[in-house]
Enzyme design. Structure first.
Site, PDB file in Angstrom:
ATOM      1  N   THR A  40      12.296  -4.946   5.643  1.00  0.00           N
ATOM      2  CA  THR A  40      12.010  -5.754   4.467  1.00  0.00           C
ATOM      3  C   THR A  40      11.545  -4.836   3.335  1.00  0.00           C
ATOM      4  O   THR A  40      11.063  -3.724   3.591  1.00  0.00           O
ATOM      5  CB  THR A  40      10.960  -6.842   4.785  1.00  0.00           C
ATOM      6  OG1 THR A  40       9.784  -6.222   5.278  1.00  0.00           O
ATOM      7  CG2 THR A  40      11.497  -7.826   5.815  1.00  0.00           C
ATOM      8  N   THR A  42       9.055  -4.348   0.784  1.00  0.00           N
ATOM      9  CA  THR A  42       7.751  -3.703   0.619  1.00  0.00           C
ATOM     10  C   THR A  42       7.407  -2.866   1.845  1.00  0.00           C
ATOM     11  O   THR A  42       6.863  -1.765   1.722  1.00  0.00           O
ATOM     12  CB  THR A  42       6.651  -4.753   0.347  1.00  0.00           C
ATOM     13  OG1 THR A  42       7.014  -5.495  -0.826  1.00  0.00           O
ATOM     14  CG2 THR A  42       5.301  -4.104   0.138  1.00  0.00           C
ATOM     15  N   CYS A  43       7.740  -3.364   3.016  1.00  0.00           N
ATOM     16  CA  CYS A  43       7.452  -2.638   4.254  1.00  0.00           C
ATOM     17  C   CYS A  43       8.232  -1.322   4.310  1.00  0.00           C
ATOM     18  O   CYS A  43       7.697  -0.290   4.726  1.00  0.00           O
ATOM     19  CB  CYS A  43       7.828  -3.495   5.460  1.00  0.00           C
ATOM     20  SG  CYS A  43       7.024  -5.106   5.501  1.00  0.00           S
ATOM     21  N   SER A  44       9.481  -1.353   3.892  1.00  0.00           N
ATOM     22  CA  SER A  44      10.356  -0.183   3.980  1.00  0.00           C
ATOM     23  C   SER A  44      10.188   0.791   2.826  1.00  0.00           C
ATOM     24  O   SER A  44      10.296   1.999   3.008  1.00  0.00           O
ATOM     25  CB  SER A  44      11.821  -0.626   4.015  1.00  0.00           C
ATOM     26  OG  SER A  44      12.083  -1.368   5.176  1.00  0.00           O
TER      27      SER A  44
END
Length: 185
Positions: A40, A42-44
């Site tokens: 996803t 923001t996570c990545s």
């Protein structure tokens, strides 16, 4: 708060391996950060790469391991780490969501087609699995449309570790002073 006793499943050389929270966390001071999902935005683009970059600074503060967890299976978590070149942070899939539910981080993201996910947070856990500090993003709720990344950043974790260390030093100094006062009387 103690972390819940749950099982985690991963495949190693084609064999299913089960680890418990005791296997993973007990005896190790841990920074655990939970993300809504592998791959996803923001996570990545931010959270996992930033923790990977801050890994050595976090370990230097007396932490034994840094773990990223999401409600994804182990195959997805490992593919995500490989795609980002993650070498230091350990990625663990909470495929059934039991850990996320147990730490009250699970939320419903059906409004985005994601189903059950973890709310974004970071924890400092002591060697006994007790939470020393929690950075939980504001507004935790089902079907949120916002995705804050403010309170669970590596910078917040590093600040928290400094505060924990300062509080421990202050408590040790007070204890030493109390012993000295007791021997003088």
């Amino acid at each position: 708060m103690n972390i819940p006793l749950t099982d985690f499943y991963r495949f190693e050389n084609g064999e299913l391996v089960t680890e418990t929270t005791k296997d993973i966390f007990l005896g190790k001071r841990t920074v655990l950060f939970m993300v809504p999902g592998a791959f996803t935005p923001t996570c990545s683009e931010k959270q996992l790469p930033e923790f990977e970059a801050a890994y050595d600074d976090i370990i230097a503060k007396g932490i034994d391991q840094v773990i990223c967890m999401a409600i994804n299976d182990d195959y997805v978590m490992q593919a995500w780490g490989k795609s980002l070149g993650i070498e230091k942070v350990r990625l663990i899939g909470d495929g059934n969501g039991h850990f996320s539910i147990g730490v009250k981080a699970a939320v419903d993201k059906s409004n985005l087609g994601y189903g059950a996910r973890a709310w974004r947070l970071a924890l400092v856990l002591n060697e006994n699995g007790m939470v020393e500090w929690a950075g939980v993003e504001e507004g935790k709720r089902d079907n949120a449309t916002d995705d804050l990344y403010v309170d669970s950043t590596p910078a917040r974790v590093l600040d928290a570790l400094d505060q924990i260390d300062a509080a421990k030093a202050q408590a040790a100094a007070a204890e030493t002073q109390a012993l000295l006062d007791a021997t003088e009387s």
